[in-house]
Scaffold this motif. Sequence first.
Motif, PDB file in Angstrom:
ATOM      1  N   PRO A  34     -37.422   6.110 -31.646  1.00  0.00           N
ATOM      2  CA  PRO A  34     -38.432   5.392 -32.406  1.00  0.00           C
ATOM      3  C   PRO A  34     -38.717   6.042 -33.752  1.00  0.00           C
ATOM      4  O   PRO A  34     -38.801   7.264 -33.859  1.00  0.00           O
ATOM      5  CB  PRO A  34     -39.671   5.471 -31.495  1.00  0.00           C
ATOM      6  CG  PRO A  34     -39.127   5.708 -30.141  1.00  0.00           C
ATOM      7  CD  PRO A  34     -37.882   6.518 -30.330  1.00  0.00           C
ATOM      8  N   ASN A  90     -45.511   1.963 -31.405  1.00  0.00           N
ATOM      9  CA  ASN A  90     -44.328   1.270 -30.933  1.00  0.00           C
ATOM     10  C   ASN A  90     -44.647   0.611 -29.590  1.00  0.00           C
ATOM     11  O   ASN A  90     -45.807   0.602 -29.154  1.00  0.00           O
ATOM     12  CB  ASN A  90     -43.161   2.259 -30.809  1.00  0.00           C
ATOM     13  CG  ASN A  90     -41.814   1.618 -31.002  1.00  0.00           C
ATOM     14  OD1 ASN A  90     -41.630   0.424 -30.767  1.00  0.00           O
ATOM     15  ND2 ASN A  90     -40.840   2.410 -31.415  1.00  0.00           N
ATOM     16  N   PHE A  92     -42.494  -0.352 -25.590  1.00  0.00           N
ATOM     17  CA  PHE A  92     -41.275  -0.513 -24.806  1.00  0.00           C
ATOM     18  C   PHE A  92     -41.438  -1.749 -23.932  1.00  0.00           C
ATOM     19  O   PHE A  92     -42.550  -2.156 -23.609  1.00  0.00           O
ATOM     20  CB  PHE A  92     -40.953   0.725 -23.967  1.00  0.00           C
ATOM     21  CG  PHE A  92     -42.035   1.151 -23.006  1.00  0.00           C
ATOM     22  CD1 PHE A  92     -42.127   0.592 -21.734  1.00  0.00           C
ATOM     23  CD2 PHE A  92     -42.956   2.141 -23.351  1.00  0.00           C
ATOM     24  CE1 PHE A  92     -43.116   0.996 -20.840  1.00  0.00           C
ATOM     25  CE2 PHE A  92     -43.946   2.551 -22.467  1.00  0.00           C
ATOM     26  CZ  PHE A  92     -44.025   1.977 -21.213  1.00  0.00           C
ATOM     27  N   LEU A 100     -36.922  -1.145 -27.475  1.00  0.00           N
ATOM     28  CA  LEU A 100     -38.088  -0.580 -28.142  1.00  0.00           C
ATOM     29  C   LEU A 100     -38.427  -1.507 -29.305  1.00  0.00           C
ATOM     30  O   LEU A 100     -37.547  -1.928 -30.057  1.00  0.00           O
ATOM     31  CB  LEU A 100     -37.810   0.839 -28.634  1.00  0.00           C
ATOM     32  CG  LEU A 100     -37.559   1.865 -27.526  1.00  0.00           C
ATOM     33  CD1 LEU A 100     -37.156   3.210 -28.123  1.00  0.00           C
ATOM     34  CD2 LEU A 100     -38.804   2.042 -26.660  1.00  0.00           C
ATOM     35  N   SER A 206     -35.476   3.125 -20.742  1.00  0.00           N
ATOM     36  CA  SER A 206     -36.240   3.491 -21.931  1.00  0.00           C
ATOM     37  C   SER A 206     -36.851   4.872 -21.735  1.00  0.00           C
ATOM     38  O   SER A 206     -37.407   5.168 -20.669  1.00  0.00           O
ATOM     39  CB  SER A 206     -37.376   2.488 -22.194  1.00  0.00           C
ATOM     40  OG  SER A 206     -36.859   1.200 -22.448  1.00  0.00           O
ATOM     41  N   VAL A 208     -39.531   7.587 -23.593  1.00  0.00           N
ATOM     42  CA  VAL A 208     -40.567   7.788 -24.611  1.00  0.00           C
ATOM     43  C   VAL A 208     -41.251   9.124 -24.338  1.00  0.00           C
ATOM     44  O   VAL A 208     -41.574   9.442 -23.189  1.00  0.00           O
ATOM     45  CB  VAL A 208     -41.613   6.655 -24.600  1.00  0.00           C
ATOM     46  CG1 VAL A 208     -42.745   6.952 -25.583  1.00  0.00           C
ATOM     47  CG2 VAL A 208     -40.961   5.316 -24.943  1.00  0.00           C
TER      48      VAL A 208
END
Length: 299
Positions: A34, A90, A92, A100, A206, A208
């Motif tokens: 990101p 951001n 997901f 994203l 994903s 993060v």
Amino acid sequence: MKKASVILSSALLLGVLAGCGNNTNNAPAATNAPAETTAPAANSGNAATETAKYQDGTYYGTAAADAKTGWETFVLLTVEGGKITKADWNAFSVTNAGDLKKKVSEDGKYGLVSQGGGQAEWHEQAAKAEAFLIEKQDPAAITVNAEGKTDAISGVSVGVNDFVTTAQAALAAGPVQAGPLKDGGYHAEGAEFDANNGFKSTVDVSVVNGNVVAAKFSGVNAAGDDKKQYSADGKYGMKAGGGSAEWHEEIAKAEQYFIENNGAAPTVDAEGKTDAISGVSINVGEYFTLAEKALEGAK
């Protein structure tokens, strides 16, 4: 990892999410990490930046996933010298793991301008909101109206309520320790279609703040059908064939195990089955193997 979680009613954005095609390569594919907005090196002279307000570290917060879009907002903030120096607003996708929101927007697949009539793409507006927070050093400086929008930031017409509230929650919770993985979206798939059911297995993950936050164990057939959706539509017929649950219901439990254990796999037998996940009788071994392969790019 200590995470701040806030239940929000996300404002409905004008953009619509275009579906992402299946990657046909067997090798793991990763999206870019990101993007984030960073404070300029020079002091802007704003009074808010003169006083250290926060403990140094990384702050992370999430909101509840939007029921209509599947996007789950998150905010990552970096504090150095008592000041917010980096901000990443951001989201997901909990329905299309690996996606994203910024990356989807940057790739032209979110369509805020072309399909929603926005004045700028979502990632461009998010960057302005991030820069404003860095300048003001306080999420409360972003005044929000009843629709979740703001007049405080020039060029930002999207809803910002989730950004404000999630940033506030992250700062209130304090610094957190990042996980060991590299942020981004990751994909892997099987080498061939299964001779029995016609599907080739696929995995999307994903990551993060260094941790697995979403996973999708599914598959695709020659016609392009998504295996989870195929099952949800009643076409796979596992219960009709004597199973206690449908395929998509059981695989969802395997996905949850994978998320909760941050990418770790359970012990499986020679048939790829496991006793470690209650209510799962299907072969899940291949999915955990593919998930490990997908995350090779995150290490």
